[in-house]
Scaffold this motif. Structure first.
Motif, PDB file in Angstrom:
ATOM      1  N   PRO A   1      20.909 -42.145  -8.000  1.00 27.04           N
ATOM      2  CA  PRO A   1      20.959 -41.821  -9.310  1.00 27.04           C
ATOM      3  C   PRO A   1      21.893 -42.750  -9.994  1.00 27.04           C
ATOM      4  O   PRO A   1      22.844 -43.158  -9.268  1.00 27.04           O
ATOM      5  CB  PRO A   1      21.349 -40.463  -9.599  1.00 27.04           C
ATOM      6  CG  PRO A   1      22.198 -40.088  -8.410  1.00 27.04           C
ATOM      7  CD  PRO A   1      21.615 -41.020  -7.158  1.00 27.04           C
ATOM      8  N   SER A   2      21.908 -43.081 -11.406  1.00 25.78           N
ATOM      9  CA  SER A   2      23.042 -43.660 -12.071  1.00 25.78           C
ATOM     10  C   SER A   2      23.864 -43.026 -12.996  1.00 25.78           C
ATOM     11  O   SER A   2      25.183 -42.842 -13.057  1.00 25.78           O
ATOM     12  CB  SER A   2      22.380 -44.564 -12.999  1.00 25.78           C
ATOM     13  OG  SER A   2      21.274 -44.263 -13.503  1.00 25.78           O
ATOM     14  N   LEU A   3      23.148 -41.516 -13.238  1.00 29.40           N
ATOM     15  CA  LEU A   3      24.337 -40.470 -13.778  1.00 29.40           C
ATOM     16  C   LEU A   3      23.814 -39.036 -13.202  1.00 29.40           C
ATOM     17  O   LEU A   3      22.931 -38.726 -12.890  1.00 29.40           O
ATOM     18  CB  LEU A   3      23.615 -40.394 -15.371  1.00 29.40           C
ATOM     19  CG  LEU A   3      24.034 -39.319 -16.255  1.00 29.40           C
ATOM     20  CD1 LEU A   3      25.632 -39.437 -16.566  1.00 29.40           C
ATOM     21  CD2 LEU A   3      23.617 -39.138 -17.586  1.00 29.40           C
ATOM     22  N   VAL A   4      24.934 -38.374 -12.777  1.00 28.58           N
ATOM     23  CA  VAL A   4      24.966 -37.408 -12.275  1.00 28.58           C
ATOM     24  C   VAL A   4      25.649 -36.139 -12.997  1.00 28.58           C
ATOM     25  O   VAL A   4      26.725 -36.599 -13.658  1.00 28.58           O
ATOM     26  CB  VAL A   4      25.823 -37.190 -10.804  1.00 28.58           C
ATOM     27  CG1 VAL A   4      25.851 -36.146 -10.138  1.00 28.58           C
ATOM     28  CG2 VAL A   4      25.151 -38.423  -9.967  1.00 28.58           C
ATOM     29  N   LEU A   5      25.087 -35.100 -13.296  1.00 36.25           N
ATOM     30  CA  LEU A   5      25.783 -34.028 -14.010  1.00 36.25           C
ATOM     31  C   LEU A   5      26.223 -33.095 -13.106  1.00 36.25           C
ATOM     32  O   LEU A   5      25.820 -32.881 -12.102  1.00 36.25           O
ATOM     33  CB  LEU A   5      24.625 -33.326 -14.781  1.00 36.25           C
ATOM     34  CG  LEU A   5      24.291 -33.599 -16.256  1.00 36.25           C
ATOM     35  CD1 LEU A   5      23.782 -34.863 -16.322  1.00 36.25           C
ATOM     36  CD2 LEU A   5      23.368 -32.693 -17.047  1.00 36.25           C
ATOM     37  N   LEU A   6      27.784 -32.704 -13.368  1.00 36.97           N
ATOM     38  CA  LEU A   6      28.288 -32.152 -12.457  1.00 36.97           C
ATOM     39  C   LEU A   6      28.800 -30.753 -13.061  1.00 36.97           C
ATOM     40  O   LEU A   6      29.526 -30.783 -13.967  1.00 36.97           O
ATOM     41  CB  LEU A   6      29.819 -32.725 -11.956  1.00 36.97           C
ATOM     42  CG  LEU A   6      29.362 -33.986 -11.217  1.00 36.97           C
ATOM     43  CD1 LEU A   6      30.664 -35.050 -11.320  1.00 36.97           C
ATOM     44  CD2 LEU A   6      28.984 -33.887  -9.843  1.00 36.97           C
ATOM     45  N   ASP A   7      28.058 -29.686 -12.903  1.00 36.47           N
ATOM     46  CA  ASP A   7      28.223 -28.558 -13.609  1.00 36.47           C
ATOM     47  C   ASP A   7      29.332 -27.643 -13.031  1.00 36.47           C
ATOM     48  O   ASP A   7      28.783 -26.939 -11.940  1.00 36.47           O
ATOM     49  CB  ASP A   7      26.680 -27.892 -13.889  1.00 36.47           C
ATOM     50  CG  ASP A   7      26.882 -26.525 -14.727  1.00 36.47           C
ATOM     51  OD1 ASP A   7      27.694 -26.210 -15.248  1.00 36.47           O
ATOM     52  OD2 ASP A   7      25.898 -25.690 -14.862  1.00 36.47           O
ATOM     53  N   GLU A   8      30.389 -27.540 -13.300  1.00 30.33           N
ATOM     54  CA  GLU A   8      31.434 -27.136 -12.633  1.00 30.33           C
ATOM     55  C   GLU A   8      31.343 -26.972 -11.242  1.00 30.33           C
ATOM     56  O   GLU A   8      31.421 -25.956 -10.509  1.00 30.33           O
ATOM     57  CB  GLU A   8      31.357 -25.267 -13.063  1.00 30.33           C
ATOM     58  CG  GLU A   8      31.382 -25.314 -14.810  1.00 30.33           C
ATOM     59  CD  GLU A   8      32.490 -24.454 -15.107  1.00 30.33           C
ATOM     60  OE1 GLU A   8      33.327 -24.053 -14.290  1.00 30.33           O
ATOM     61  OE2 GLU A   8      32.282 -23.750 -16.175  1.00 30.33           O
ATOM     62  N   PRO A   9      31.486 -28.245 -10.568  1.00 33.43           N
ATOM     63  CA  PRO A   9      31.215 -28.308  -9.318  1.00 33.43           C
ATOM     64  C   PRO A   9      32.385 -27.710  -8.436  1.00 33.43           C
ATOM     65  O   PRO A   9      32.208 -27.571  -7.239  1.00 33.43           O
ATOM     66  CB  PRO A   9      31.031 -29.819  -8.966  1.00 33.43           C
ATOM     67  CG  PRO A   9      31.898 -30.691  -9.875  1.00 33.43           C
ATOM     68  CD  PRO A   9      31.842 -29.468 -11.195  1.00 33.43           C
ATOM     69  N   THR A  10      33.608 -27.566  -8.868  1.00 31.83           N
ATOM     70  CA  THR A  10      34.416 -27.127  -8.121  1.00 31.83           C
ATOM     71  C   THR A  10      35.124 -25.805  -8.293  1.00 31.83           C
ATOM     72  O   THR A  10      36.050 -25.187  -7.894  1.00 31.83           O
ATOM     73  CB  THR A  10      35.628 -28.151  -7.942  1.00 31.83           C
ATOM     74  OG1 THR A  10      36.009 -28.202  -9.328  1.00 31.83           O
ATOM     75  CG2 THR A  10      35.271 -29.537  -7.366  1.00 31.83           C
ATOM     76  N   SER A  11      34.544 -25.232  -9.288  1.00 29.47           N
ATOM     77  CA  SER A  11      35.176 -23.897  -9.879  1.00 29.47           C
ATOM     78  C   SER A  11      35.034 -22.986  -9.135  1.00 29.47           C
ATOM     79  O   SER A  11      35.921 -21.936  -9.154  1.00 29.47           O
ATOM     80  CB  SER A  11      34.695 -23.435 -11.504  1.00 29.47           C
ATOM     81  OG  SER A  11      33.221 -23.316 -11.233  1.00 29.47           O
ATOM     82  N   ALA A  12      34.321 -22.896  -8.067  1.00 32.04           N
ATOM     83  CA  ALA A  12      34.130 -21.714  -6.981  1.00 32.04           C
ATOM     84  C   ALA A  12      35.074 -21.916  -5.934  1.00 32.04           C
ATOM     85  O   ALA A  12      34.999 -21.228  -4.803  1.00 32.04           O
ATOM     86  CB  ALA A  12      32.650 -21.512  -6.839  1.00 32.04           C
TER      87      ALA A  12
END
Lengths: 298, 326, 340
Positions: free
Chosen positions: C168-179
């Motif tokens: 991909p060229s754009l990655v959405l990171l939806d709170e990837p580290t909050s857990a």
């Protein structure tokens, strides 16, 4: 290349073995479940090998021996003999054959359509697809099972095949409901979302992503249902709409013997106990499976 | 005498793969009216420790091998169920990360608060007057937590409240009966920072007023810094460092604490270090000696042999690391 | 703006419910240039996740446009062209629920490869191993594990490998580290930074953690009640925050050192809670909690205004005529004084 494929296969098999071993560990924590499994295996093998291990295999069919009719239990006839002189023990073992066959056939006919419909309805929850499938399911669930089975078998010729068909027709809605509930909660899990967003096909999502997560409740319900199906089959036979004489069937035997109670108690009590035993065993195994599939806490 | 003292506690779990040696000689204490922080990452045994202290650990599969949990010098682990109930009623209580699990969804907040308050009192009259007094106490407990409109909240069900409000109810519940010790297990982890800020300020203030001791278990260094005087760092089933909170955070000594502090994203924007190499050990066969040695850059031969005791490092600061032997 | 990889224009997403219309996202506009790490920050209920879900295509927006590499991609996933699905990927917050517990990591990683027909049947195994190598997991061991058998951080690495499988060229990171724990978070963040350089990735980072954004974002946007409050390049955002909500957030962050304490804006006491997005009252969404709310704030919803180049704020205070000519620093200074 070949080396890699082999390593891939070995690793996959190792993983399977590990999961099985862990499953058995959890199952074996409950001694009653193990007992249930042993009883079930014993019943299964003796039913499978009935012609070779029963003392009087000929008694399973149309056999009469009025000289030994109505004898109480003895060493010669472990469970006694019925009114036309057939060995009750032999007929109970043969009866299991038909009961188990009935259970297996009914569930394999009933579960598959129920599961597929439930998956579709659960995944498409909130659309007309769900409404159509679930309302049809509701209609089937509204009919008392025994009554519908009675109607169907009475309409067609009463025999084992039609009894199976009748019960199977009643069984899928339960699985549809069960899988619907599981699937509609899984639908919002992020792994399903991910597969959708990635562009995976509907079939992939239904059968590769959602279905594996429904296996545990389905299997547990199936073992518990085996008992109920066997009982229902016995009830149909009891009222004369199941297996026809001389086919040995536990329900028919109870019905026949019941006319001669309390005198010749053995020709009723032993087939009845046999029904109780197999249902109990299936329930114990079902409880064990539930433990296996339970989410670990620690 | 310390209010609560845990001495050389060893707890494990029996599972399919074998025996998990989780708590490996935990030593710590809380004085009267002291606020202590316990910081550790997922899987370090924090929850096992709290469950052991509250005597809610499922035994089996858990097994308490040895050790003592002394409350006012009396071992909680040896108490009868009756004594434990009395202790939980009047002496110590806990609030948890997820208040929705701590509150019964089928009863109103008022019913639950009243029941708990009645239960914690020795003799309860059934008269109208006592009932009204209890309700009044519940409302004032709610108001103390900064809850807007507590009279209305009393007739609400937990599901109708926001996460912050629910946690306020739990705090009111815990503090309405003047307990000596409050165990707070990640009390604000699920909340937004502005709400966390409100709750922590309130908790701080209430605990001060009541003179209770608090053990805050969390993985957030910032929360600990705001709220506690003293702090323990836990790693893989034992305490590795303790001291005054600001002192430890400003100059951590144990290699694990140092790694942890380097991983915390700072507002100064200095970038984030690479974390700590490796991962938390497998409790089936934990490393011998100091359990941190496989991940430690300063590991020495002695680290493999025996777990290090606490070495003093000045100003109440103690470290369980052989680097500070001299 | 031409050259932007993603641009969101006046995006709205309303959900009709029994109680009324939930205005989850209510007019959000921003754009992301290639190579950026754009931090979209907000508390729960701010609409940041709904914004991300509209962009990724979980549902179509109520109104507004989403442009991706010059292509309008308003439709939901089932109507989007396949190349967009491969080029725009997401990593979800909870790695526990984003990986199917009943499938092995090998099966999980093979899905995007099969769907997007990447590599031959035989080449895929090698590709999966390369993906796991890329996220620093030992491939031979991890391919044959179930997600429950590995730690939270490792699961997130697998989820990242799956997202990267389609280049991909754009990655959405939806709170990837909050857990995750901080030491694990540090590892993932460094991995993300390294991969961004190696693979020319652009990130849209959705989070509630401002301290984290300070360290990795190029620009930060704050959302509140379905609208953006403030957008600015990271350094400017943290050094001279303008919106009262930004300052409330910044001053509420628990920090671990005195240096950081000094960087926080003067304490804006946090009061109240985010209002329900159903039946939003007129005026500025933040006025119920704002210590500086004036009459106009209760009546009129403010417009986005530029404080400086690329620093935008949606607050009435910035439009007052007496402010217009002032340098930004003095504006801030004055406000600080009034607060005390």
């Amino acid at each position: 290349m070949w080396q890699e494929r082999k390593a891939d296969l070995v690793a996959t098999m190792k993983l399977r073995r590990q999961s099985l071993a862990k499953g058995w560990y959890k199952y074996s924590r409950n001694p009653l479940s193990v007992l249930g499994l042993i009883v079930l295996v014993l019943i299964g093998t003796s039913a499978g090998l009935a012609p070779y291990i029963t003392p009087y295999p000929a008694h399973a069919g149309a056999f009469t021996n009025f000289r030994e009719a109505g004898q109480p239990p003895s060493w010669k006839h472990l469970f006694g003999t019925d009114r036309i002189g057939r060995d009750v023990f032999t007929r109970v073992i043969f009866g299991y054959r038909f009961s188990l066959l009935l259970g297996v056939v009914v569930l394999s006919l009933g579960v598959a359509p129920g599961v597929v419909l439930g998956l579709i309805a659960g995944y498409r929850r909130g659309t007309w697809v769900e409404i159509v499938i679930m309302r049809i399911t509701d209609v089937f669930l509204a009919v008392p099972p025994l009554v519908l089975a009675l109607a169907i078998t009475a309409m067609l010729t009463p025999n084992l095949l039609n009894a199976m068909f009748a019960i199977a027709l009643l069984w899928w809605p339960w699985y549809c409901r069960l899988v619907f509930a599981v699937a509609s909660s899984l639908r919002n899990q992020f792994f399903v979302r991910e597969a959708e967003l990635c562009g995976a096909s509907r079939a992939h999502i239904l059968f590769r992503e959602i279905l594996p997560n429904c296996v545990a409740p389905i299997l547990t319900k199936m073992t518990l249902d085996m008992g109920i199906v066997i009982l229902l089959g016995a009830s149909l036979s009891f009222v004369g709409l199941g297996a026809q004489p001389p086919t040995p069937c536990l329900g028919t035997m109870v019905a026949d013997g019941a006319k001669r109670l309390p005198g010749e108690w053995w020709s009723t009590i032993f087939p009845a106990l046999a029904i109780v035993l197999v249902i109990l065993a299936f329930n114990l195994v079902g409880d064990g499976l539930r433990d296996v599939f339970a989410v670990e806490e620690v | 005498m310390a209010l609560l003292e845990v001495v050389d506690l060893h707890v494990g779990y029996r599972v399919f793969e074998g025996y998990l040696k989780v708590l490996n000689g935990v030593n710590f204490e809380i004085e009267e009216q002291e606020r202590v922080g316990l910081v550790g990452e997922t899987g370090c045994g924090k929850t096992t420790l709290v469950k052991t202290i509250l005597r809610v650990l499922p035994v089996p599969p858990a097994r308490i091998q040895r050790g003592q949990v002394l409350y006012h010098g009396k071992d909680i682990l040896l108490m009868s169920p009756r004594e434990v109930r009395g202790l939980r009623r009047r002496e110590m209580t806990a609030i948890f990360q997820d208040p929705l699990q701590a509150l019964n969804p089928m009863f109103t907040i008022g019913t639950q608060l009243r029941d708990i308050l009645k239960d914690s009192q020795e003799r309860v009259g059934r008269g109208q007057r006592t009932q009204r007094a209890i309700t009044a106490r519940c409302i004032s407990a709610l108001r103390d937590t900064g809850m807007p409109d507590p009279e209305r909240i009393m007739s609400n069900y937990p599901i109708q409240l926001s996460g912050g409000m629910r946690q306020r109810v739990c705090i009111a519940e815990a503090l309405s009966r003047n307990v000596r010790l409050l165990l707070a297990d990640e009390p604000t982890t699920n909340l937004d920072v502005t709400i966390q800020d409100q709750i922590l300020r309130k908790l701080d203030q209430l605990v001060d007023q009541r003179g209770a001791s608090v053990l805050i278990i969390t993985h957030s260094m910032g929360v600990v810094r705001d709220l506690t005087q003293r702090l323990y760092i836990m790693y893989a089933g034992s305490m590795v460092e303790t001291g005054r909170t600001k002192g430890v955070l400003a100059s951590p000594l144990h290699p694990y604490t140092q790694g942890l502090m380097r991983s915390v994203p700072r507002l100064t924007g200095q970038g984030i270090s690479d974390g700590i190499p490796g991962r938390i050990p497998n409790y089936l066969q934990p490393p011998s000696g100091c359990r941190f040695h496989p991940r430690c850059a300063h590991a020495m031969p002695v680290c493999v042999e025996a777990p290090p005791p606490f070495y003093p490092a000045g100003d109440n600061h103690r470290v369980a690391c052989y680097l500070y032997r001299s | 703006m031409p050259g932007d990889i993603l641009s969101v224009d006046n995006l709205r997403k309303h959900f009709p419910t029994k109680e009324g219309v939930v205005r989850a996202v209510d007019g959000v506009s921003f754009s992301i240039a290639p190579g950026e790490t754009f931090g979209l920050v907000g508390e729960s209920g701010s609409g940041k996740t709904t914004t991300a879900q509209c962009i990724i295509g979980m549902y179509p927006p109520t109104s507004g446009d989403i442009w991706f590499k010059g292509e309008r991609i308003n439709a939901a996933f089932d109507r989007r062209p396949k190349h967009v699905k491969g080029d725009l990927r997401i990593v979800f917050q909870d790695p526990g629920s984003s990986l199917n517990p009943k499938r092995t990591i090998k099966q999980i990683l093979s899905v995007p490869l099969q769907v997007h027909r990447i590599g031959s049947r035989r080449g895929r195994l090698a590709r999966m191993k390369a993906l796991l190598d890329m996220v620093e997991l030992p491939a031979d061991e991890y391919l044959y594990k179930h997600p429950q058998a590995i730690g939270g951080g490792e699961r997130q690495m697998v989820a990242l490998a799956r997202a990267l499988a389609t280049n991909p060229s754009l990655v959405l990171l939806d709170e990837p580290t909050s857990a995750l724990d901080v030491s694990v978070q540090a590892k993932i963040i460094n991995l993300l930074i390294r991969l961004q350089k190696e693979l020319d990735l652009t990130y849209l980072f959705i989070t509630h953690d401002l301290s984290l954004m300070r360290n990795i974002a190029t620009r930060v946007a704050i959302m509140y009640l379905g609208k953006l409050c403030e957008i600015a390049p990271t350094a400017e955002f943290f050094e001279s925050p303008v919106h009262p909500y930004t300052r409330m957030l910044l001053s509420s962050i628990p920090v671990v050192s005195d240096e950081e304490e000094a960087l926080k804006p003067r304490k804006v006491l946090s009061t109240g809670e985010i209002p329900s997005p159903v039946n939003v009252p007129p005026g500025c969404g933040f006025q119920s909690r704002c210590p500086e709310a004036a009459d106009v704030c209760r009546r009129v919803d403010p417009e986005m205004v530029e404080v400086s180049r690329s620093h935008q704020v949606r607050c009435h205070r910035e439009r007052r005529p007496d402010r217009a000519g002032h340098a930004e620093a003095s504006v801030l200074h004055e406000r600080e004084e009034r607060l005390c």
